[in-house]
Scaffold this motif. Structure first.
Motif, PDB file in Angstrom:
ATOM      1  N   MET A  17      38.115  25.826  34.704  1.00 16.53           N
ATOM      2  CA  MET A  17      38.683  25.175  33.533  1.00 16.53           C
ATOM      3  C   MET A  17      38.520  23.663  33.585  1.00 16.53           C
ATOM      4  N   GLN A  18      38.481  23.113  34.785  1.00 17.10           N
ATOM      5  CA  GLN A  18      38.304  21.667  34.937  1.00 17.10           C
ATOM      6  C   GLN A  18      36.948  21.180  34.421  1.00 17.10           C
ATOM      7  N   THR A  19      36.005  22.083  34.231  1.00 23.87           N
ATOM      8  CA  THR A  19      34.694  21.712  33.681  1.00 23.87           C
ATOM      9  C   THR A  19      34.764  21.483  32.174  1.00 23.87           C
ATOM     10  N   GLY A  20      35.852  21.928  31.541  1.00 27.01           N
ATOM     11  CA  GLY A  20      35.974  21.822  30.087  1.00 27.01           C
ATOM     12  C   GLY A  20      35.305  22.966  29.351  1.00 27.01           C
ATOM     13  N   ALA A  21      34.944  24.014  30.079  1.00 26.93           N
ATOM     14  CA  ALA A  21      34.245  25.139  29.468  1.00 26.93           C
ATOM     15  C   ALA A  21      35.166  25.980  28.590  1.00 26.93           C
ATOM     16  N   CYS A  63      34.597  40.535  39.184  1.00 27.78           N
ATOM     17  CA  CYS A  63      35.103  39.165  39.350  1.00 27.78           C
ATOM     18  C   CYS A  63      35.695  38.643  38.047  1.00 27.78           C
ATOM     19  N   LEU A  64      34.990  38.893  36.941  1.00 31.77           N
ATOM     20  CA  LEU A  64      35.471  38.418  35.645  1.00 31.77           C
ATOM     21  C   LEU A  64      36.784  39.096  35.274  1.00 31.77           C
ATOM     22  N   MET A  65      36.900  40.393  35.592  1.00 32.38           N
ATOM     23  CA  MET A  65      38.126  41.132  35.315  1.00 32.38           C
ATOM     24  C   MET A  65      39.305  40.555  36.103  1.00 32.38           C
ATOM     25  N   HIS A  66      39.063  40.251  37.370  1.00 28.92           N
ATOM     26  CA  HIS A  66      40.114  39.674  38.208  1.00 28.92           C
ATOM     27  C   HIS A  66      40.556  38.319  37.667  1.00 28.92           C
ATOM     28  N   MET A  67      39.605  37.453  37.377  1.00 34.57           N
ATOM     29  CA  MET A  67      39.951  36.123  36.887  1.00 34.57           C
ATOM     30  C   MET A  67      40.585  36.174  35.503  1.00 34.57           C
ATOM     31  N   ALA A  68      40.145  37.119  34.661  1.00 31.65           N
ATOM     32  CA  ALA A  68      40.749  37.269  33.336  1.00 31.65           C
ATOM     33  C   ALA A  68      42.212  37.690  33.460  1.00 31.65           C
ATOM     34  N   GLY A  69      42.506  38.559  34.432  1.00 32.56           N
ATOM     35  CA  GLY A  69      43.889  38.963  34.668  1.00 32.56           C
ATOM     36  C   GLY A  69      44.749  37.800  35.130  1.00 32.56           C
ATOM     37  N   VAL A  70      44.195  36.987  36.014  1.00 39.23           N
ATOM     38  CA  VAL A  70      44.902  35.799  36.491  1.00 39.23           C
ATOM     39  C   VAL A  70      45.163  34.836  35.328  1.00 39.23           C
ATOM     40  N   ALA A  71      44.109  34.609  34.517  1.00 39.71           N
ATOM     41  CA  ALA A  71      44.239  33.679  33.392  1.00 39.71           C
ATOM     42  C   ALA A  71      45.293  34.147  32.398  1.00 39.71           C
ATOM     43  N   LYS A  72      45.317  35.443  32.128  1.00 40.80           N
ATOM     44  CA  LYS A  72      46.313  35.981  31.183  1.00 40.80           C
ATOM     45  C   LYS A  72      47.726  35.804  31.719  1.00 40.80           C
ATOM     46  N   LYS A  73      47.897  36.097  32.999  1.00 34.82           N
ATOM     47  CA  LYS A  73      49.233  35.989  33.597  1.00 34.82           C
ATOM     48  C   LYS A  73      49.709  34.544  33.642  1.00 34.82           C
ATOM     49  N   GLN A  74      48.782  33.615  33.878  1.00 31.42           N
ATOM     50  CA  GLN A  74      49.135  32.199  33.964  1.00 31.42           C
ATOM     51  C   GLN A  74      49.180  31.520  32.600  1.00 31.42           C
ATOM     52  N   GLY A  75      48.729  32.203  31.568  1.00 33.43           N
ATOM     53  CA  GLY A  75      48.701  31.605  30.235  1.00 33.43           C
ATOM     54  C   GLY A  75      47.584  30.597  30.050  1.00 33.43           C
ATOM     55  N   PHE A  76      46.492  30.737  30.807  1.00 31.65           N
ATOM     56  CA  PHE A  76      45.361  29.816  30.715  1.00 31.65           C
ATOM     57  C   PHE A  76      44.535  30.109  29.458  1.00 31.65           C
ATOM     58  N   ASP A  77      44.088  29.066  28.794  1.00 33.37           N
ATOM     59  CA  ASP A  77      43.280  29.200  27.579  1.00 33.37           C
ATOM     60  C   ASP A  77      41.796  29.161  27.954  1.00 33.37           C
ATOM     61  N   ILE A  78      41.265  30.282  28.395  1.00 29.15           N
ATOM     62  CA  ILE A  78      39.858  30.384  28.772  1.00 29.15           C
ATOM     63  C   ILE A  78      39.400  31.812  28.496  1.00 29.15           C
ATOM     64  N   LYS A  79      38.160  31.977  28.056  1.00 30.05           N
ATOM     65  CA  LYS A  79      37.632  33.305  27.719  1.00 30.05           C
ATOM     66  C   LYS A  79      36.552  33.706  28.724  1.00 30.05           C
ATOM     67  N   PHE A  80      36.198  34.986  28.700  1.00 31.85           N
ATOM     68  CA  PHE A  80      35.281  35.533  29.693  1.00 31.85           C
ATOM     69  C   PHE A  80      34.205  36.386  29.031  1.00 31.85           C
ATOM     70  N   LYS A  81      32.968  36.219  29.506  1.00 35.05           N
ATOM     71  CA  LYS A  81      31.860  37.060  29.032  1.00 35.05           C
ATOM     72  C   LYS A  81      30.877  37.279  30.169  1.00 35.05           C
ATOM     73  N   HIS A  82      30.418  38.525  30.316  1.00 31.88           N
ATOM     74  CA  HIS A  82      29.361  38.821  31.274  1.00 31.88           C
ATOM     75  C   HIS A  82      28.083  38.110  30.826  1.00 31.88           C
TER      76      HIS A  82
END
Length: 243
Positions: free
Chosen positions: A201-205, A215-234
């Motif tokens: 997220m620090q990259t501004g992406a 990996c994307l599934m794991h990070m997406a779960g973390v982001a959802k739980k933390q309320g992070f505004d970031i999306k994921f795509k293979h």
């Protein structure tokens, strides 16, 4: 060149859009691709949990399903790595499909050698280099080795119009997902995931992308739980976007 498309069980069950994007991309590039029906899990979960004997029938079935193809292509670096490096050890015979199995990024970059422009994705994406891809399949250069820097995933993404590819600090550090590790060391896994998502997220992406849905599934779960505004795509979804 005949290609058999292997869609791992968790992609089929949770991320079917990744399987469809892989099919669409290969067909767009003129590849003679077939999806053999009644595919099963490759056996990686059983073997990782210490039950290797239960993975052997799945390896034998995989060999039977894909033996007639020149290449077996999958949108999953972890499953591909498991097949390539473990099937020859698990089976009691020479496993031909293990030699022919490739991750889709590896296949497009090294075999097809794609140079033509692909889809359109006008967004800033942060590239996640999954551990299996870095250290087993050689999709990108590991920072711990004194080698010239390369990244096959980034090479392909640069063929997409409008995309702005960036990488986080410590670009090949593990995100914390690791099958049984995520169950047995939940707190460590969660903290590693949080640290990794924050660096992306620090990259501004707007998006985090990579070659492995686990990996994307794991990070997406973390982001959802933390309320992070970031999306994921293979990565194949981006490569096939707009085709």
């Amino acid at each position: 060149m005949k290609v058999g498309l292997f869609i791992p069980c968790y992609v089929d069950a949770v991320y079917p859009e990744v399987g469809m994007a892989t099919w669409k991309l290969l067909k767009h590039l003129g590849i003679d691709v077939t999806y053999p029906e009644k595919q099963t899990c490759c056996g990686q979960p059983m073997a990782n949990a210490g039950f290797e004997k239960q993975a052997i029938p799945l390896a034998e079935k995989f060999e039977e399903k894909f033996k007639g193809f020149d290449y077996v292509v999958a949108p999953s670096v972890s499953c591909t790595a498991f097949i390539k490096f473990n099937y020859p050890r698990l089976t009691a015979h020479e496993c031909e499909t293990a030699k022919k199995c490739m991750d889709v990024v590896e296949f497009l970059h090294d075999v097809v050698k794609v140079e033509r422009r692909l889809g359109t994705f006008p967004h800033k994406v942060s590239l996640h280099n999954s551990c299996h891809g870095v250290r087993e399949l050689g999709l990108s250069s590991p920072t711990e080795e004194n080698v010239n820097k390369f990244n096959k995933i980034k090479d392909l993404l640069q063929l997409v119009d409008g995309v702005d590819v960036v990488e986080p600090e410590r670009p090949d550090e593990c995100c914390g997902f690791g099958g049984m590790f995520s169950i047995e060391e939940t707190a460590v896994c969660a903290q590693m995931g949080k640290d990794k998502v924050e660096r992306h997220m620090q990259t501004g992406a707007e998006y985090i992308t990579g070659p492995d849905c686990s990996c994307l599934m794991h990070m997406a779960g973390v982001a959802k739980k933390q309320g992070f505004d970031i999306k994921f795509k293979h990565v194949v979804e981006i490569l096939a976007a707009g085709l």
